[in-house]
Design a protein around this motif. Structure first.
Motif, PDB file in Angstrom:
ATOM      1  N   UNK A 169      27.259  24.901  32.139  1.00 31.26           N
ATOM      2  CA  UNK A 169      27.954  24.207  33.229  1.00 31.26           C
ATOM      3  C   UNK A 169      27.576  22.737  33.252  1.00 31.26           C
ATOM      4  N   UNK A 221      18.477  30.587  19.580  1.00 31.04           N
ATOM      5  CA  UNK A 221      18.073  31.139  20.877  1.00 31.04           C
ATOM      6  C   UNK A 221      19.014  32.255  21.291  1.00 31.04           C
ATOM      7  N   UNK A 258      18.188  35.323  19.492  1.00 35.19           N
ATOM      8  CA  UNK A 258      16.998  35.997  20.004  1.00 35.19           C
ATOM      9  C   UNK A 258      17.198  36.558  21.399  1.00 35.19           C
ATOM     10  N   UNK A 300      17.446  34.600  24.077  1.00 39.01           N
ATOM     11  CA  UNK A 300      16.708  33.727  24.982  1.00 39.01           C
ATOM     12  C   UNK A 300      17.600  32.676  25.609  1.00 39.01           C
ATOM     13  N   UNK A 324      13.707  42.337  19.201  1.00 39.16           N
ATOM     14  CA  UNK A 324      12.835  41.189  18.985  1.00 39.16           C
ATOM     15  C   UNK A 324      11.535  41.633  18.361  1.00 39.16           C
ATOM     16  N   UNK A 325      11.000  40.815  17.539  1.00 40.88           N
ATOM     17  CA  UNK A 325       9.721  41.163  16.914  1.00 40.88           C
ATOM     18  C   UNK A 325       9.958  41.955  15.652  1.00 40.88           C
ATOM     19  N   UNK A 383      14.001  40.523  14.433  1.00 41.95           N
ATOM     20  CA  UNK A 383      14.137  39.082  14.329  1.00 41.95           C
ATOM     21  C   UNK A 383      13.043  38.412  15.155  1.00 41.95           C
ATOM     22  N   UNK A 384      12.416  37.403  14.568  1.00 38.43           N
ATOM     23  CA  UNK A 384      11.360  36.672  15.262  1.00 38.43           C
ATOM     24  C   UNK A 384      11.589  35.183  15.077  1.00 38.43           C
ATOM     25  N   UNK A 385      10.948  34.391  15.927  1.00 33.19           N
ATOM     26  CA  UNK A 385      11.224  32.951  15.883  1.00 33.19           C
ATOM     27  C   UNK A 385       9.952  32.147  16.029  1.00 33.19           C
ATOM     28  N   UNK A 416       8.768  28.492  17.123  1.00 35.30           N
ATOM     29  CA  UNK A 416       9.378  27.407  17.864  1.00 35.30           C
ATOM     30  C   UNK A 416       8.889  26.056  17.412  1.00 35.30           C
ATOM     31  N   UNK A 476       7.724  23.562  19.413  1.00 33.47           N
ATOM     32  CA  UNK A 476       6.512  23.051  20.042  1.00 33.47           C
ATOM     33  C   UNK A 476       5.401  24.037  19.787  1.00 33.47           C
ATOM     34  N   UNK A 531       2.373  24.702  22.747  1.00 32.81           N
ATOM     35  CA  UNK A 531       2.848  25.287  23.994  1.00 32.81           C
ATOM     36  C   UNK A 531       3.416  26.679  23.775  1.00 32.81           C
ATOM     37  N   UNK A 532       3.584  27.070  22.506  1.00 36.88           N
ATOM     38  CA  UNK A 532       4.078  28.423  22.258  1.00 36.88           C
ATOM     39  C   UNK A 532       2.950  29.446  22.299  1.00 36.88           C
ATOM     40  N   UNK A 570       0.778  31.042  15.026  1.00 38.02           N
ATOM     41  CA  UNK A 570       2.091  31.578  15.383  1.00 38.02           C
ATOM     42  C   UNK A 570       2.684  32.373  14.233  1.00 38.02           C
ATOM     43  N   UNK A 621       3.809  36.297  13.955  1.00 36.20           N
ATOM     44  CA  UNK A 621       5.105  36.775  13.484  1.00 36.20           C
ATOM     45  C   UNK A 621       4.937  37.722  12.306  1.00 36.20           C
ATOM     46  N   UNK A 670       7.153  33.485  23.306  1.00 31.43           N
ATOM     47  CA  UNK A 670       6.419  34.072  22.199  1.00 31.43           C
ATOM     48  C   UNK A 670       5.972  35.482  22.558  1.00 31.43           C
ATOM     49  N   UNK A 673       8.696  37.783  22.342  1.00 31.32           N
ATOM     50  CA  UNK A 673       9.066  38.037  20.956  1.00 31.32           C
ATOM     51  C   UNK A 673       8.191  39.108  20.333  1.00 31.32           C
TER      52      UNK A 673
END
Lengths: 298, 330, 336
Positions: free
Chosen positions: B18, B55, B58, B60, B91-92, B95-97, B99, B101, B104-105, B167, B171, C237, C240
């Motif tokens: 929007x 996103x 996933x 998100x 998820x996991x 498919x995993x991601x 990020x 940053x 902060x992840x 990270x 994964x 995370x 995930x």
């Protein structure tokens, strides 16, 4: 060949969506709490300004024959133990309470912003000392501090205003100082690149608009707190005393009648206090939502 | 499901957000696929919708976003049709991601080792001690020296590169079929960059996962990927094998991206005129969104979105006038 | 961490010194002669001079200040003009009553605030969330004294559920043996069920009134904190790798939201102390709040001074404790 045609996006009405006025209106529309707050505030202001001339009863006029009448068409808020019309007293009290609230915020904002800017810009020892002082003032709950100062200074309206304002000044100091510090980070490099002797006054003028927005939000909230603090002090017998019609005084006078069942003498003045503070808080909160950086993304 | 069926198949995905009282279609009929065991790069400017596509895959999506159409097929399932509970199972494992940053992840209040161990515990159902031991192993595997000590550290005590490795270890513990890496090296040293990519390749070798690498850096794509998908303003412009794309960029936008790679023996408009993408205009265009900046745009480009045309085996381009760039076309 | 602790201690000490100085400034330096206020406008000059001497106001300011600090160091807050007792004795006697009320209100408020805040964040933008938001704003706008009166009228006068707002126990019921001074604790410890039930009954309404107001900022900050955390990257995370939602809430989101929540509890204490004066006065609760109110009525300046010092000191210590708690909770502060 590059096409010259510029296709208008679907539903666009000639670029009106890009105008600031429209965007402001849209933001306003999506924050019903802001609108509600403004409406209530408008009513309160109207009552304050025009009210005293509209109510038929004089606030100080006693009428022992008609004492403690419940709310009716003649007296929408009932009468108190002396037969005075409560609605009239509430309406007259509005002037006093709002005057106190705006005075408090004007003083706290004025002094606080100046000190904060000074402290943030010049830094160093002066900044340290000022920060320690604000820490100390903030070590007292604001109501208690105002209470102590009023007790010592004596019961008068200016004293109440000063007492409460002193308690609020640190908030504005901290706020402004914070803004100045972060602006200093940003503009400093810019200034360094400018002609060497760039006038710091120009930076002052840049900083001022940036600080104003959070200061405005805080000021709105403080207006609400000031009404609560002032009426709280009056309820305790400090600052403003009967028979002056002030909302806190009215609640205090009316509190004796509760045990015998006459709830309206304290209920209505108190409800008006809450309503007004509620309006200020609604506006302040919505203002904060709207002006916080995340809103700009939309 | 034959070997040829792609692992991830995004078909005509449209997502809108929007903006005041309208909706902006940030992704417009996006279609691309990732094969099994493939290493695909998704390239585009910031704001082109690459992160949003992943996103969405996933699950998100921010609450204000809405999927206007399309399907995302992963291993025989349309992810868009799944309920939140079903999606959380996908998820996991599937498919995993990773990020953009890095720090902060990671949960700032949990030690690195514990976080990896938690992933292992959940995915494999083993006990605490076993999971922790495995976690330390994994950390070693992703190239963290002194893994035992590092496992006890908190994210704020680790460098950006190490956080990224943690990270990846998390994964790895999930062993996904598809690993999406969104700008995994932004803000990291060039030397670390190389190591991170080597690590990702290692993940692929070890687990056979497909990798979807999202980046704005064509150079990185050239070095690491097998296939490339080029995206602009929420539309897919071109997709090809890396070799093919760099040898022969067909789409005017791709050619603009490769600005410095333009050949001297061809007459092409310099990209100079293209200023900042004007959002209100661009997102409102029904046809090809690159039209305002395109040196060879035709009137039809504004009105009709070009279909993806197969030029060679796996080289597809969505442009009405891609030949216009090449003259007679090779 | 040690550096952090030492810095916070030093800061607290400096603030405390500042508090002592500010109270002195307020009571001695501000215009207004306390002695004159005490004796009234019609007193003879000799009486005024005598009272001034008694109050130590005839000495030069620096001497007064030294006296004041020296006495404070001994724990001597002067003598209450109204009760004739040393102020610190009065305060010490009445403190448990206030603590009981404050603790009860805080516990209720934290319990309600955390639950409401978490639920509101989970069901963001639902009708429930909107109701909670209105509640938080309302709580922040409420005049505590008015609310207390309304509650008394509704719950005591009309419904008869609450005990009469006249102190901690019904007339005729004996207070339990004083161990802590808090009736609930003491009667529980001594097995005195009569006193336990009665003191709970009397504690209910004042504690609920205070809790109502105090839970508003707590709910607000829990909700805001949870919303912030739930949108954070590391939550994605966690999702995930398959962490179940309940674990995400408690293990990840709430933990990380604790810092602003703790800060708010510290601030809330300020409201509580201010609110205590009003609530204790209305409910005739024999704590330090009503003591302060009576001191105000009677122009008992030593008592007012003692009260303000005590409150400020408690506030400083509470904030210090919270700061130290930060370092325990947040490894970023603990390990630098």
């Amino acid at each position: 060949m590059v096409s010259e045609a510029v296709v208008k996006p679907k539903g666009e009405r000639g670029g009106v969506r890009d105008s600031r006025a429209w965007r402001t209106w849209y933001v306003l529309r999506s924050h019903p709490s802001m609108i509600a707050g403004l409406v209530v505030l408008a009513i309160v202001l109207f009552v304050t300004i025009a009210g005293p001339s509209l109510v038929p009863y004089k606030p100080l006029k006693t009428d022992p024959e008609n004492r403690l009448l419940p709310p009716s068409a003649m007296h929408p808020m009932g009468t108190d133990a002396f037969g005075r019309d409560i609605l009239s007293r509430v309406v007259h009290g509005a002037r006093l309470d709002l005057f106190i609230a705006f005075s408090v915020v004007a003083i706290a904002l004025g002094i606080g912003v100046l000190v904060g800017m000074f402290s943030g810009y010049y830094g160093g020892k002066a900044d340290d000392i000022i920060m320690r002082i604000t820490d100390v003032i903030l070590a007292f709950p604001s109501f208690i501090l105002a209470l102590a100062i009023t007790a010592i200074l004596g019961n008068s309206i200016p004293n109440v205003i000063i007492a409460i304002a002193v308690a609020y000044i640190p908030y504005f100091v901290r706020l402004t100082r914070g803004e100045v510090l972060s602006a200093k980070e940003r503009d400093y490099a810019e200034a360094a690149r400018c002609v060497g002797n760039s006038n710091w006054r120009i930076i002052y003028l840049h900083l001022l608009p940036n600080c104003l927005t959070p200061a405005l939000v805080q000021a709105t909230l403080c207006l609400g707190w000031a009404i609560l603090d002032a009426s709280g002090l009056a309820f305790l017998g400090l600052g403003i005393r009967p028979p002056t019609p002030e909302w806190g005084v009215l609640v205090s006078e009316g509190s004796r009648d509760i045990i015998s069942g006459q709830w309206w003498t304290s209920f209505f003045p108190g409800a008006v206090i809450v309503l007004t503070a509620f309006a200020f808080n609604l506006i302040g909160d919505s203002l904060r939502d709207v002006t916080s950086p995340t809103e700009a993304v939309q | 499901m034959t070997q040829d069926t792609p692992l991830l198949d995004i078909r005509s995905l449209s997502v809108s957000f929007p903006r005041y009282d309208q909706r902006v279609r940030v992704l417009d009929r996006v279609s691309f696929s990732v094969g099994r065991g493939a290493f695909v790069g998704l390239v585009g400017e910031s704001g082109s919708g690459k992160t949003l596509s992943s996103l969405t895959t996933m699950g998100f999506l921010p609450p204000s976003a809405r999927v206007d159409g399309g399907e995302i097929w992963l291993n025989g399932q349309n992810l868009l049709a799944l309920s939140p509970e079903e999606m959380s199972k996908v998820r996991g494992r599937k498919v995993a991601m990773i990020f953009q940053s890095t720090r902060s992840a990671l949960n700032p209040m949990m030690r690195a080792g514990d976080q990896v161990a938690r992933a292992i515990r959940i995915q494999k159902g083993v006990g605490r001690k076993e999971a922790y031991a495995e976690a330390v192993q994994l950390l070693r595997q992703v190239g963290i020296a002194d893994a035992e000590k590092r496992a006890r550290a908190y994210p704020h005590q680790l460098s950006g590169g190490m956080c990224q490795r943690v990270l990846v270890a998390m994964m790895l513990a999930c062993r996904p079929s598809l690993l999406i890496a969104d700008e995994p090296t932004t803000g990291l040293d060039v030397t670390i960059q190389a190591q991170i990519f080597e690590m990702i390749r290692e993940v692929q070798r070890e687990t056979g996962a497909s990798i979807l690498l999202i980046t704005h850096d064509l150079g990185v794509v050239a070095e690491t990927c097998q296939r490339v998908v080029v995206m602009y303003a929420g539309q897919i412009m071109e997709s090809a094998s890396v070799a093919s794309l760099f040898a022969r960029p067909l789409h005017p936008y791709t050619r603009m991206l490769m600005g410095s790679v333009l050949r001297v023996d061809r007459r092409v408009e310099p990209p100079g005129a293209a200023s900042v993408m004007k959002e209100e205009v661009t997102y409102g265009i029904v046809g090809c969104r690159f039209a305002p900046r395109c040196p060879v745009a035709l009137p039809v480009c504004w009105e009709q979105k070009p279909q993806a045309e197969v030029v060679e085996n796996d080289h597809q381009v969505a442009c009405h006038n891609w030949r216009g760039v090449h003259g007679t076309g090779h | 961490m040690r550096r952090y602790v030492l810095r916070r201690l030093a800061l607290a000490f400096v603030t405390l010194c500042g508090v002592v100085i500010v109270v002195f400034i307020i009571t001695r330096i501000l215009p207004g002669n306390p002695a004159a206020v005490r004796v009234g406008p019609y007193a003879k000059p000799e009486l005024l001079a005598q009272i001034e001497k008694e109050m130590g106001l005839d000495k030069p300011l620096p001497v007064q200040f030294v006296d004041y600090v020296a006495k404070l160091a001994r724990g001597d807050m002067g003598k209450s003009w109204r009760t004739g007792q040393p102020v610190q004795k009065d305060l010490w006697q009445r403190l448990p009553a206030t603590l009981e009320l404050a603790l009860a209100a805080t516990l209720i408020a934290i319990f309600a605030g955390v639950i409401l805040g978490i639920l509101a964040a989970l069901f963001h933008n639902s009708w429930f969330d909107h109701v909670v938001r209105i509640f938080t704003i309302f709580g922040a706008s409420t005049a505590l004294f008015w609310l207390a009166l309304v509650f008394i009228f509704v719950f005591y006068y009309r419904l008869g559920w609450a005990a009469s707002p006249l102190g901690r126990l019904t007339v005729g019921i004996e207070a339990p043996a004083r161990i802590t001074g808090m009736f609930i604790v003491d009667s529980a410890l001594t097995g005195n069920t009569v006193a336990l039930k009665d003191s709970l009954h009397h504690l209910a309404l004042p504690a609920f009134t205070l809790a109502f107001v105090v839970s508003a900022p707590i709910t607000k900050i829990v909700r805001a904190g949870m919303l912030d955390q739930l949108n954070a990257d590391y939550i994605r995370t966690a999702k995930t790798i398959g962490v179940p939602m309940r674990e995400i809430l408690w293990r990840d989101a709430l933990r990380n939201a604790m810092i602003p929540i703790l800060t708010t509890i510290g601030i809330v204490f300020g409201y509580l102390m201010a609110g205590n004066v009003l609530v204790e006065m209305i409910f005739a609760w024999p704590g330090i709040g009503s003591y302060a109110w009576m001191a105000l009525l009677n122009k008992d300046f030593e008592a007012i001074q003692g009260f303000v010092l005590l409150i400020a000191a408690m506030y400083v210590f509470l904030n210090l404790a919270i700061d130290l708690l930060y370092s325990v909770i947040d490894p970023r502060i603990r390990l630098g």
